[in-house]
Motif scaffolding. Structure first.
Motif, PDB file in Angstrom:
ATOM      1  N   ALA A 134       0.784  -1.408   0.072  1.00 28.56           N
ATOM      2  CA  ALA A 134       0.050   0.025   0.030  1.00 28.56           C
ATOM      3  C   ALA A 134       0.817   1.113  -0.012  1.00 28.56           C
ATOM      4  O   ALA A 134       0.556   2.079  -0.903  1.00 28.56           O
ATOM      5  N   LEU A 135       1.883   1.091   0.779  1.00 26.85           N
ATOM      6  CA  LEU A 135       2.818   2.283   0.971  1.00 26.85           C
ATOM      7  C   LEU A 135       3.520   2.749  -0.534  1.00 26.85           C
ATOM      8  O   LEU A 135       3.295   3.672  -1.046  1.00 26.85           O
ATOM      9  N   ARG A 136       3.925   1.663  -1.055  1.00 23.38           N
ATOM     10  CA  ARG A 136       4.598   1.659  -2.542  1.00 23.38           C
ATOM     11  C   ARG A 136       3.804   2.157  -3.727  1.00 23.38           C
ATOM     12  O   ARG A 136       4.223   2.889  -4.284  1.00 23.38           O
ATOM     13  N   ASP A 137       2.159   1.636  -3.429  1.00 23.96           N
ATOM     14  CA  ASP A 137       1.501   2.002  -4.510  1.00 23.96           C
ATOM     15  C   ASP A 137       0.862   3.370  -4.068  1.00 23.96           C
ATOM     16  O   ASP A 137      -0.033   3.699  -5.059  1.00 23.96           O
ATOM     17  N   GLY A 138       0.980   4.092  -3.184  1.00 25.71           N
ATOM     18  CA  GLY A 138       0.428   5.299  -2.879  1.00 25.71           C
ATOM     19  C   GLY A 138      -1.079   5.324  -2.404  1.00 25.71           C
ATOM     20  O   GLY A 138      -1.691   6.397  -2.518  1.00 25.71           O
ATOM     21  N   HIS A 139      -1.117   4.158  -1.690  1.00 22.56           N
ATOM     22  CA  HIS A 139      -2.506   3.851  -1.173  1.00 22.56           C
ATOM     23  C   HIS A 139      -2.537   4.394   0.401  1.00 22.56           C
ATOM     24  O   HIS A 139      -1.951   3.621   0.985  1.00 22.56           O
ATOM     25  N   GLY A 140      -3.168   5.588   0.610  1.00 28.15           N
ATOM     26  CA  GLY A 140      -3.155   5.741   2.004  1.00 28.15           C
ATOM     27  C   GLY A 140      -2.068   6.829   2.436  1.00 28.15           C
ATOM     28  O   GLY A 140      -1.982   7.118   3.666  1.00 28.15           O
TER      29      GLY A 140
ATOM     30  N   ILE B 106     -11.273   4.154   4.820  1.00 31.78           N
ATOM     31  CA  ILE B 106     -11.217   3.654   3.301  1.00 31.78           C
ATOM     32  C   ILE B 106     -12.484   2.683   3.050  1.00 31.78           C
ATOM     33  O   ILE B 106     -12.781   1.990   4.014  1.00 31.78           O
ATOM     34  N   PRO B 107     -13.333   2.863   2.060  1.00 30.63           N
ATOM     35  CA  PRO B 107     -14.195   1.959   1.774  1.00 30.63           C
ATOM     36  C   PRO B 107     -13.907   0.267   1.844  1.00 30.63           C
ATOM     37  O   PRO B 107     -14.575  -0.403   2.305  1.00 30.63           O
ATOM     38  N   GLU B 108     -12.475   0.042   1.321  1.00 28.52           N
ATOM     39  CA  GLU B 108     -12.379  -1.442   1.582  1.00 28.52           C
ATOM     40  C   GLU B 108     -12.243  -1.796   2.968  1.00 28.52           C
ATOM     41  O   GLU B 108     -12.668  -3.049   3.000  1.00 28.52           O
ATOM     42  N   LEU B 109     -11.868  -1.143   3.790  1.00 29.19           N
ATOM     43  CA  LEU B 109     -11.663  -1.433   5.387  1.00 29.19           C
ATOM     44  C   LEU B 109     -13.075  -1.696   5.776  1.00 29.19           C
ATOM     45  O   LEU B 109     -13.535  -2.366   6.472  1.00 29.19           O
TER      46      LEU B 109
ATOM     47  N   ASP C 213     -24.500  -1.686   7.173  1.00 24.90           N
ATOM     48  CA  ASP C 213     -24.268  -0.983   6.011  1.00 24.90           C
ATOM     49  C   ASP C 213     -23.169  -0.290   6.010  1.00 24.90           C
ATOM     50  O   ASP C 213     -22.695   0.497   6.891  1.00 24.90           O
ATOM     51  N   SER C 214     -22.006  -0.739   5.243  1.00 25.37           N
ATOM     52  CA  SER C 214     -20.508  -0.307   5.616  1.00 25.37           C
ATOM     53  C   SER C 214     -20.359   1.277   5.147  1.00 25.37           C
ATOM     54  O   SER C 214     -19.674   1.871   5.567  1.00 25.37           O
ATOM     55  N   ASP C 215     -21.337   2.067   4.549  1.00 26.28           N
ATOM     56  CA  ASP C 215     -21.523   3.452   4.247  1.00 26.28           C
ATOM     57  C   ASP C 215     -21.923   4.058   5.426  1.00 26.28           C
ATOM     58  O   ASP C 215     -21.317   5.360   5.813  1.00 26.28           O
ATOM     59  N   THR C 216     -22.761   3.587   6.230  1.00 25.22           N
ATOM     60  CA  THR C 216     -23.483   4.434   7.122  1.00 25.22           C
ATOM     61  C   THR C 216     -23.301   3.787   8.632  1.00 25.22           C
ATOM     62  O   THR C 216     -23.330   4.669   9.572  1.00 25.22           O
ATOM     63  N   GLU C 217     -22.543   2.649   8.679  1.00 28.97           N
ATOM     64  CA  GLU C 217     -22.798   1.839  10.030  1.00 28.97           C
ATOM     65  C   GLU C 217     -21.443   1.595  10.565  1.00 28.97           C
ATOM     66  O   GLU C 217     -21.569   0.752  11.324  1.00 28.97           O
ATOM     67  N   VAL C 218     -20.389   2.038   9.968  1.00 30.98           N
ATOM     68  CA  VAL C 218     -19.078   1.612   9.992  1.00 30.98           C
ATOM     69  C   VAL C 218     -18.085   2.937  10.077  1.00 30.98           C
ATOM     70  O   VAL C 218     -18.162   3.603   9.041  1.00 30.98           O
ATOM     71  N   LEU C 219     -17.445   2.890  11.157  1.00 32.95           N
ATOM     72  CA  LEU C 219     -16.505   4.057  11.205  1.00 32.95           C
ATOM     73  C   LEU C 219     -15.109   3.641  11.728  1.00 32.95           C
ATOM     74  O   LEU C 219     -14.943   2.939  12.675  1.00 32.95           O
TER      75      LEU C 219
ATOM     76  N   THR D 128      -8.524  12.917  15.782  1.00 31.79           N
ATOM     77  CA  THR D 128      -7.485  12.811  14.751  1.00 31.79           C
ATOM     78  C   THR D 128      -7.747  12.935  13.181  1.00 31.79           C
ATOM     79  O   THR D 128      -7.116  13.125  12.640  1.00 31.79           O
ATOM     80  N   TYR D 129      -9.208  13.107  13.261  1.00 32.95           N
ATOM     81  CA  TYR D 129      -9.592  13.175  11.726  1.00 32.95           C
ATOM     82  C   TYR D 129      -9.378  11.877  10.999  1.00 32.95           C
ATOM     83  O   TYR D 129     -10.493  11.338  10.764  1.00 32.95           O
ATOM     84  N   VAL D 130      -8.377  11.692  10.657  1.00 35.63           N
ATOM     85  CA  VAL D 130      -7.808  10.235   9.919  1.00 35.63           C
ATOM     86  C   VAL D 130      -6.771   9.652  10.540  1.00 35.63           C
ATOM     87  O   VAL D 130      -6.037  10.393  11.164  1.00 35.63           O
ATOM     88  N   SER D 131      -6.393   8.512  10.191  1.00 34.97           N
ATOM     89  CA  SER D 131      -5.019   7.753  10.646  1.00 34.97           C
ATOM     90  C   SER D 131      -4.725   6.696   9.818  1.00 34.97           C
ATOM     91  O   SER D 131      -5.908   6.201   9.147  1.00 34.97           O
ATOM     92  N   ALA D 132      -3.590   6.264  10.081  1.00 36.84           N
ATOM     93  CA  ALA D 132      -3.000   4.926   9.563  1.00 36.84           C
ATOM     94  C   ALA D 132      -3.454   4.398   8.226  1.00 36.84           C
ATOM     95  O   ALA D 132      -3.937   3.417   7.798  1.00 36.84           O
ATOM     96  N   GLY D 133      -3.566   5.563   7.265  1.00 38.86           N
ATOM     97  CA  GLY D 133      -3.791   5.112   5.849  1.00 38.86           C
ATOM     98  C   GLY D 133      -3.548   4.073   5.198  1.00 38.86           C
ATOM     99  O   GLY D 133      -4.268   3.018   4.964  1.00 38.86           O
ATOM    100  N   PRO D 134      -2.318   3.701   4.883  1.00 37.02           N
ATOM    101  CA  PRO D 134      -1.643   2.601   4.248  1.00 37.02           C
ATOM    102  C   PRO D 134      -2.138   1.349   5.178  1.00 37.02           C
ATOM    103  O   PRO D 134      -2.528   0.203   4.620  1.00 37.02           O
ATOM    104  N   PHE D 135      -2.100   1.468   6.349  1.00 35.15           N
ATOM    105  CA  PHE D 135      -2.280   0.212   7.295  1.00 35.15           C
ATOM    106  C   PHE D 135      -3.811  -0.231   7.353  1.00 35.15           C
ATOM    107  O   PHE D 135      -4.333  -1.358   7.424  1.00 35.15           O
ATOM    108  N   GLN D 136      -4.732   0.979   6.864  1.00 31.01           N
ATOM    109  CA  GLN D 136      -6.001   0.531   6.772  1.00 31.01           C
ATOM    110  C   GLN D 136      -6.258  -0.604   5.590  1.00 31.01           C
ATOM    111  O   GLN D 136      -7.166  -1.583   5.620  1.00 31.01           O
ATOM    112  N   TYR D 137      -5.498  -0.341   4.537  1.00 34.42           N
ATOM    113  CA  TYR D 137      -5.586  -1.216   3.229  1.00 34.42           C
ATOM    114  C   TYR D 137      -5.079  -2.484   3.952  1.00 34.42           C
ATOM    115  O   TYR D 137      -5.545  -3.631   3.363  1.00 34.42           O
ATOM    116  N   ALA D 138      -4.205  -2.903   4.564  1.00 30.30           N
ATOM    117  CA  ALA D 138      -3.394  -3.963   5.146  1.00 30.30           C
ATOM    118  C   ALA D 138      -4.625  -4.843   6.224  1.00 30.30           C
ATOM    119  O   ALA D 138      -4.735  -5.926   5.897  1.00 30.30           O
ATOM    120  N   ILE D 139      -5.299  -3.985   6.823  1.00 29.31           N
ATOM    121  CA  ILE D 139      -6.013  -4.661   7.698  1.00 29.31           C
ATOM    122  C   ILE D 139      -7.379  -5.147   6.963  1.00 29.31           C
ATOM    123  O   ILE D 139      -7.974  -6.056   7.558  1.00 29.31           O
TER     124      ILE D 139
END
Length: 392
Positions: free
Chosen positions: A58-64, A73-76, A93-99, A269-280
Motif C-alpha cells: 500500500a505504501l509503495r502504491d501510494g494507497h493511504g 477507506i471503503p475497502e476496510l 451498511d458499510s457506508d453508514t454503520e461503520v467508522l 485525529t480526523y484520520v489515521s493509519a492510511g496505508p495500514f487500513q488497506y492491510a487490515i
C-alpha cells in the motif's frame, strides 16, 4: 477569552487524578532494570507476514499516503461489515454503520464525547481499562463503578440494576474483560440487554479481545433483542493481528449512533493509519484457520504462564479470554500490589501491573497483580524461571 481561561482549570481538575499511565511507568521500570516486561499488553512478535507485506504494498502504491476518507477507506469499512456478518451474524451498511478510528482507544473517547452530556452517569464494571475513566471525565460524565470480585469476577446483576438512576445515560461494557479475563455469558448479556431496553440506556461495548476467548463464546450485545439501535460496538486490529502500533480500530452501530461518534472523532485525529487500513482490510479476510490458530496458541501460552505463576506461589485466577492473567499475592504474606510490582524487578527481574490502579475502590484489588502472556515461548519460560525465585 475569560470563558476559555475559566474552563481550563475545570478540565485540569478532571484529568489531574490520572497523571502518567501505569503502563508507561512500569514499561519504563522494565527498561531501567532490564526486566522481562509482562505488564503492558503488546506482543513481542509481529503478526502475519502477508499482512505486513500488504502494508508495504500500500505504501509503495501510494494507497493511504495522503489523507484517507474521514470514515475510513471503503475497502476496510466493507471488510469490517463482512467480518461482522461472517463471525457475528450482524448485517451492517458499510457506508453508514461503520467508522474507522485510531485504535479502540479513540473509538471509546469519541463515543463518550458524542453520547454524554455533563453530569450523565456511566456504569462500568471495575476493574476497568484505565482510558475508560479518563474518557468519561473528559466528556463531563460521572462514572459509576460496579465491582467484579475474585475469584470468578462475575457481574452482580442485581447490584447493576440498583445502580441505574434517572441520571444514568450509558453502560460501558468490556467482554472479554481486561484485566480479569472474564467473558460475559449469554444469560448475563441477556439480563443486561433487558435492563438497557427497560431503562432506555445506550450501551458501548469494547470487544477488542473478541477472537481471544478460551472458554465460553463471544456474543456481541448488538445481536440481542432490542439492542441493535442502542449499542455502539468497538473493536480493533491490534489484539487480533499483533500489529498494535498500527492503531486501526472501528465502531459499528446503527447509522444515527455512528454519525454522532463520527462528529466527535473528526475533531480528534480526523484520520489515521492510511496505508495500514488497506492491510487490515486484507487481514479481516484471512481464513478461519488463522483465527483458530491464534486462539489455540494464546490458550497454550496462558497455561504455560499460569502454571509457572502457581508454582511460584501466586493464587491464579484463570482467565476465560484476553491475554492477561490476574493473580493474588496474599500467599506471599503481602497485600499491597503496587509496592509488590515496584519491587518485583529487583526481586526476580519481571515487571507486572498492579490491578488496584484499575479500580475506583483500590481496596477491592489491593492484592491483585496482572501478567500478560502474549510473548514468545522462550520469554515466558525465562519469566517463569525468574518467578520461581519468589517461591517459599
Amino acid at each position: 477569552m475569560a470563558a476559555m481561561t475559566q474552563g481550563r482549570p475545570l478540565l485540569n481538575r478532571r484529568l489531574a487524578e490520572f497523571g502518567t499511565t501505569i503502563f508507561a511507568e512500569m514499561s519504563a521500570l522494565a527498561v531501567r532494570t532490564g526486566s522481562i516486561n509482562l505488564g503492558q499488553g503488546f506482543p513481542d512478535t509481529d503478526g502475519p507476514e502477508e499482512i505486513r507485506e500488504a502494508a508495504v504494498r500500500a505504501l509503495r502504491d501510494g494507497h493511504g499516503n495522503q489523507y484517507p476518507p474521514g470514515p475510513g477507506i471503503p475497502e476496510l469499512r466493507t471488510a469490517i461489515a463482512d467480518h461482522q456478518q461472517r463471525f457475528r451474524g450482524l448485517a451492517l451498511d458499510s457506508d453508514t454503520e461503520v467508522l474507522v478510528t485510531a485504535g479502540a482507544t479513540e473509538a471509546i473517547a469519541a463515543a463518550m464525547l458524542a453520547l454524554l452530556e455533563p453530569g450523565d452517569e456511566v456504569i462500568a464494571f471495575e476493574p476497568y481499562y484505565d482510558s475508560y475513566a479518563a474518557c468519561i471525565a473528559m466528556a463531563g460524565g460521572v462514572r459509576v463503578p460496579q465491582t467484579l470480585r475474585a475469584p470468578d469476577f462475575r457481574p452482580d446483576l442485581d447490584a447493576l440494576r440498583d445502580a441505574v438512576t434517572p441520571r444514568t445515560r450509558l453502560l460501558l461494557l468490556n467482554s472479554p474483560h481486561n484485566p480479569t479475563g472474564m467473558v460475559l455469558t449469554r444469560e448475563e448479556l441477556s439480563a443486561i440487554a433487558a435492563l438497557a431496553v427497560e431503562r432506555d440506556l445506550l450501551v458501548v461495548t469494547d470487544e477488542v479481545y473478541e477472537h481471544l476467548v478460551f472458554e465460553g463464546e463471544h456474543i456481541p450485545l448488538a445481536s440481542l433483542p432490542g439492542m441493535r439501535d442502542r449499542t455502539v460496538s468497538i473493536s480493533s486490529a491490534g489484539k487480533t493481528f499483533s500489529y498494535t502500533g498500527w492503531k486501526v480500530g472501528w465502531v459499528t452501530a446503527a447509522a444515527p449512533l455512528v454519525a454522532a461518534v463520527r462528529t466527535a472523532k473528526q475533531y480528534l485525529t480526523y484520520v489515521s493509519a492510511g496505508p495500514f487500513q488497506y492491510a487490515i482490510a486484507e487481514a479481516l479476510r484471512l481464513p478461519d484457520g488463522y483465527f483458530d490458530g491464534l486462539r489455540t496458541d494464546l490458550r497454550r501460552k496462558r497455561d504455560l504462564l499460569g502454571d509457572g505463576l502457581r508454582a511460584a506461589g501466586f493464587e491464579v485466577h484463570q482467565p476465560q479470554g484476553t491475554y492477561f492473567i490476574t493473580t493474588d499475592i496474599t500467599p506471599f504474606g503481602e497485600k499491597d500490589a503496587y509496592a509488590f510490582c515496584r519491587a518485583l524487578p529487583e526481586r526476580c527481574g519481571v515487571v507486572a501491573i498492579p490491578n488496584s490502579v484499575f479500580y475506583d475502590d483500590p481496596d477491592a484489588g489491593r492484592s491483585q497483580v496482572r501478567f500478560t502472556f502474549c510473548k514468545r515461548d522462550d520469554v515466558l519460560h525465562d519469566a517463569v524461571g525468574r518467578l520461581r525465585r519468589l517461591a517459599p
